[in-house]
Design a protein around this motif. Structure first.
Motif, PDB file in Angstrom:
ATOM      1  N   LYS A  47       0.833  -1.212   0.000  1.00  0.00           N
ATOM      2  CA  LYS A  47       0.000   0.000   0.000  1.00  0.00           C
ATOM      3  C   LYS A  47       0.860   1.250   0.000  1.00  0.00           C
ATOM      4  N   ASN A  48       1.835   1.273   0.898  1.00  0.00           N
ATOM      5  CA  ASN A  48       2.718   2.438   0.994  1.00  0.00           C
ATOM      6  C   ASN A  48       3.522   2.641  -0.283  1.00  0.00           C
ATOM      7  N   MET A  49       3.997   1.545  -0.856  1.00  0.00           N
ATOM      8  CA  MET A  49       4.804   1.645  -2.073  1.00  0.00           C
ATOM      9  C   MET A  49       3.993   2.215  -3.228  1.00  0.00           C
ATOM     10  N   VAL A  50       2.756   1.791  -3.326  1.00  0.00           N
ATOM     11  CA  VAL A  50       1.875   2.316  -4.381  1.00  0.00           C
ATOM     12  C   VAL A  50       1.705   3.827  -4.238  1.00  0.00           C
ATOM     13  N   HIS A  51       1.645   4.288  -2.997  1.00  0.00           N
ATOM     14  CA  HIS A  51       1.367   5.707  -2.759  1.00  0.00           C
ATOM     15  C   HIS A  51       2.604   6.609  -2.763  1.00  0.00           C
ATOM     16  N   VAL A  52       3.796   6.013  -2.821  1.00  0.00           N
ATOM     17  CA  VAL A  52       4.999   6.854  -2.882  1.00  0.00           C
ATOM     18  C   VAL A  52       5.774   6.665  -4.194  1.00  0.00           C
ATOM     19  N   SER A  53       5.337   5.726  -5.025  1.00  0.00           N
ATOM     20  CA  SER A  53       6.077   5.412  -6.253  1.00  0.00           C
ATOM     21  C   SER A  53       6.051   6.547  -7.269  1.00  0.00           C
ATOM     22  N   GLN A  54       7.200   6.749  -7.882  1.00  0.00           N
ATOM     23  CA  GLN A  54       7.321   7.610  -9.055  1.00  0.00           C
ATOM     24  C   GLN A  54       7.576   6.698 -10.258  1.00  0.00           C
ATOM     25  N   LEU A  55       7.661   7.280 -11.437  1.00  0.00           N
ATOM     26  CA  LEU A  55       7.809   6.485 -12.660  1.00  0.00           C
ATOM     27  C   LEU A  55       9.023   5.561 -12.592  1.00  0.00           C
ATOM     28  N   GLU A  56      10.135   6.068 -12.028  1.00  0.00           N
ATOM     29  CA  GLU A  56      11.355   5.262 -11.962  1.00  0.00           C
ATOM     30  C   GLU A  56      11.241   4.103 -10.965  1.00  0.00           C
ATOM     31  N   ASP A  57      10.218   4.120 -10.124  1.00  0.00           N
ATOM     32  CA  ASP A  57      10.040   3.059  -9.125  1.00  0.00           C
ATOM     33  C   ASP A  57       9.183   1.901  -9.633  1.00  0.00           C
ATOM     34  N   PHE A  90      -0.774   3.925 -12.039  1.00  0.00           N
ATOM     35  CA  PHE A  90      -0.288   3.909 -13.422  1.00  0.00           C
ATOM     36  C   PHE A  90      -0.957   5.010 -14.254  1.00  0.00           C
ATOM     37  N   HIS A  91      -2.227   5.268 -13.956  1.00  0.00           N
ATOM     38  CA  HIS A  91      -2.940   6.342 -14.653  1.00  0.00           C
ATOM     39  C   HIS A  91      -2.308   7.685 -14.278  1.00  0.00           C
ATOM     40  N   TYR A  92      -2.035   7.858 -12.995  1.00  0.00           N
ATOM     41  CA  TYR A  92      -1.419   9.093 -12.496  1.00  0.00           C
ATOM     42  C   TYR A  92      -0.028   9.298 -13.123  1.00  0.00           C
ATOM     43  N   LEU A  93       0.735   8.205 -13.249  1.00  0.00           N
ATOM     44  CA  LEU A  93       2.077   8.272 -13.830  1.00  0.00           C
ATOM     45  C   LEU A  93       2.059   8.217 -15.359  1.00  0.00           C
ATOM     46  N   ASN A  97       2.150   1.117 -20.483  1.00  0.00           N
ATOM     47  CA  ASN A  97       2.829  -0.132 -20.859  1.00  0.00           C
ATOM     48  C   ASN A  97       2.975  -1.076 -19.668  1.00  0.00           C
ATOM     49  N   THR A  98       3.407  -0.542 -18.518  1.00  0.00           N
ATOM     50  CA  THR A  98       3.547  -1.389 -17.327  1.00  0.00           C
ATOM     51  C   THR A  98       2.175  -1.881 -16.860  1.00  0.00           C
ATOM     52  N   ALA A  99       1.179  -0.992 -16.922  1.00  0.00           N
ATOM     53  CA  ALA A  99      -0.181  -1.365 -16.514  1.00  0.00           C
ATOM     54  C   ALA A  99      -0.703  -2.519 -17.364  1.00  0.00           C
ATOM     55  N   LEU A 100      -0.480  -2.429 -18.665  1.00  0.00           N
ATOM     56  CA  LEU A 100      -0.968  -3.467 -19.573  1.00  0.00           C
ATOM     57  C   LEU A 100      -0.204  -4.773 -19.385  1.00  0.00           C
ATOM     58  N   GLU A 101       1.087  -4.656 -19.152  1.00  0.00           N
ATOM     59  CA  GLU A 101       1.921  -5.845 -18.931  1.00  0.00           C
ATOM     60  C   GLU A 101       1.454  -6.613 -17.693  1.00  0.00           C
ATOM     61  N   ASP A 123      -9.231   3.547 -19.869  1.00  0.00           N
ATOM     62  CA  ASP A 123      -9.170   5.006 -19.937  1.00  0.00           C
ATOM     63  C   ASP A 123      -7.728   5.469 -20.158  1.00  0.00           C
ATOM     64  N   LEU A 124      -6.781   4.835 -19.463  1.00  0.00           N
ATOM     65  CA  LEU A 124      -5.370   5.188 -19.614  1.00  0.00           C
ATOM     66  C   LEU A 124      -4.900   4.918 -21.040  1.00  0.00           C
ATOM     67  N   LEU A 125      -5.254   3.757 -21.581  1.00  0.00           N
ATOM     68  CA  LEU A 125      -4.874   3.422 -22.954  1.00  0.00           C
ATOM     69  C   LEU A 125      -5.475   4.415 -23.943  1.00  0.00           C
ATOM     70  N   PHE A 126      -6.711   4.817 -23.690  1.00  0.00           N
ATOM     71  CA  PHE A 126      -7.377   5.780 -24.574  1.00  0.00           C
ATOM     72  C   PHE A 126      -6.678   7.136 -24.518  1.00  0.00           C
ATOM     73  N   VAL A 127      -6.361   7.594 -23.298  1.00  0.00           N
ATOM     74  CA  VAL A 127      -5.667   8.874 -23.116  1.00  0.00           C
ATOM     75  C   VAL A 127      -4.310   8.861 -23.824  1.00  0.00           C
ATOM     76  N   LYS A 128      -3.659   7.706 -23.825  1.00  0.00           N
ATOM     77  CA  LYS A 128      -2.339   7.563 -24.465  1.00  0.00           C
ATOM     78  C   LYS A 128      -2.448   7.266 -25.963  1.00  0.00           C
ATOM     79  N   SER A 129      -3.670   7.365 -26.503  1.00  0.00           N
ATOM     80  CA  SER A 129      -3.941   7.144 -27.941  1.00  0.00           C
ATOM     81  C   SER A 129      -3.621   5.712 -28.401  1.00  0.00           C
ATOM     82  N   GLN A 130      -3.664   4.766 -27.466  1.00  0.00           N
ATOM     83  CA  GLN A 130      -3.431   3.363 -27.814  1.00  0.00           C
ATOM     84  C   GLN A 130      -4.787   2.695 -28.080  1.00  0.00           C
ATOM     85  N   TYR A 131      -5.403   3.118 -29.166  1.00  0.00           N
ATOM     86  CA  TYR A 131      -6.791   2.733 -29.428  1.00  0.00           C
ATOM     87  C   TYR A 131      -6.938   1.239 -29.745  1.00  0.00           C
TER      88      TYR A 131
END
Length: 246
Positions: A47-57, A90-93, A97-101, A123-131
């Motif tokens: 839980k904590n890791m999810v809430h402090v993670s940045q893209l590099e994490d 993943f949506h916030y970051l 690609n990681t979300a889909l994987e 929604d994330l895939l749509f926002v990223k134009s991955q139709y």
């Protein structure tokens, strides 16, 4: 609607509660590198890791998720559902690609099988134009038949929106199949999904299908419905029918 605002607030609170975020991340890194798996990843750790993670994490987070899922269920007594929270991260970051994987990883055993997780990912895939990925992911969702629903109403909006953006004969055929499948299953698409479908039909020079689709909308006075109806009738040169609507 996706819960992103409250997620950001939770991130801010978590960062204040952890004495040293960097030390915490280093500790988690040490845990996942432990080949003997002596150190367990607890619910609160993840839980904590999810809430402090940045893209590099994200690589570390992925390893923690896999370790957490592989641990014996005998050491987990809570029923916290991680899927939507992780998808919000993943949506916030904006890391589609990681979300889909992770979503496709069968070893996680239904970790992301929640309607909200589906909606966030699509929604994330749509926002990223991955139709096209939206459509491919929806095929996986339908195959899982979560809660007996193969056609989640909010996910379908994003599917028709992706088909509309692709605007190809193939995406039109896909949209028609999804439409018929949903109706046969007793899931009439919402108005927003219907208008995407109707406008796609219009763009594919099928105004008659556009009119038939719009006829299923209960409220015919919505501006979106009337506007597309006018365009469809005009394409069919039925101008006398356009005048009353205007």
């Amino acid at each position: 609607a996706l819960g992103l605002d409250s997620f950001v607030q939770s991130r801010d609170r978590t960062k204040l509660q952890i004495t040293s975020v960097e030390k915490f991340k280093a500790k988690m890194e040490e845990f996942v590198r432990d080949e003997n798996a002596k150190n367990l990843i607890f619910t609160e750790d993840l839980k904590n890791m999810v809430h402090v993670s940045q893209l590099e994490d994200c690589p570390l987070l992925v390893e923690m998720i896999k370790r957490f899922c592989s641990q014996s269920k005998e050491v987990r007594f809570g029923n916290f559902i991680f899927g939507p929270v992780i998808m919000r991260l993943f949506h916030y970051l904006q890391d589609s690609n990681t979300a889909l994987e992770l979503f496709k990883d069968e070893s996680l055993g239904g970790f992301f099988d929640q309607l909200m997780s589906y909606q966030l990912l699509l929604d994330l895939l749509f926002v990223k134009s991955q139709y096209q990925e939206v459509l491919d992911t929806f095929d996986i969702i339908r195959s899982r038949q979560l809660q007996g629903s193969r056609y989640p109403k909010h996910s379908i909006i994003l599917v028709f929106a992706a088909c509309y953006k692709l605007n190809t004969p193939e995406s039109f055929e896909y949209a028609k199949k999804v439409w018929h499948g949903a109706v046969e299953a007793g899931h009439m698409p919402l108005r927003r999904a219907t208008t995407f479908m109707a406008y796609l039909a219009l763009n594919q020079n099928m105004p008659h299908i556009s009119l038939e689709v719009l006829a299923t909308v209960k409220g015919q006075n919505y501006v979106s419905v009337r506007a597309i109806k006018c365009l469809a009738l005009a394409k069919m040169k039925r101008f006398d029918d356009v005048v009353p609507i205007v």
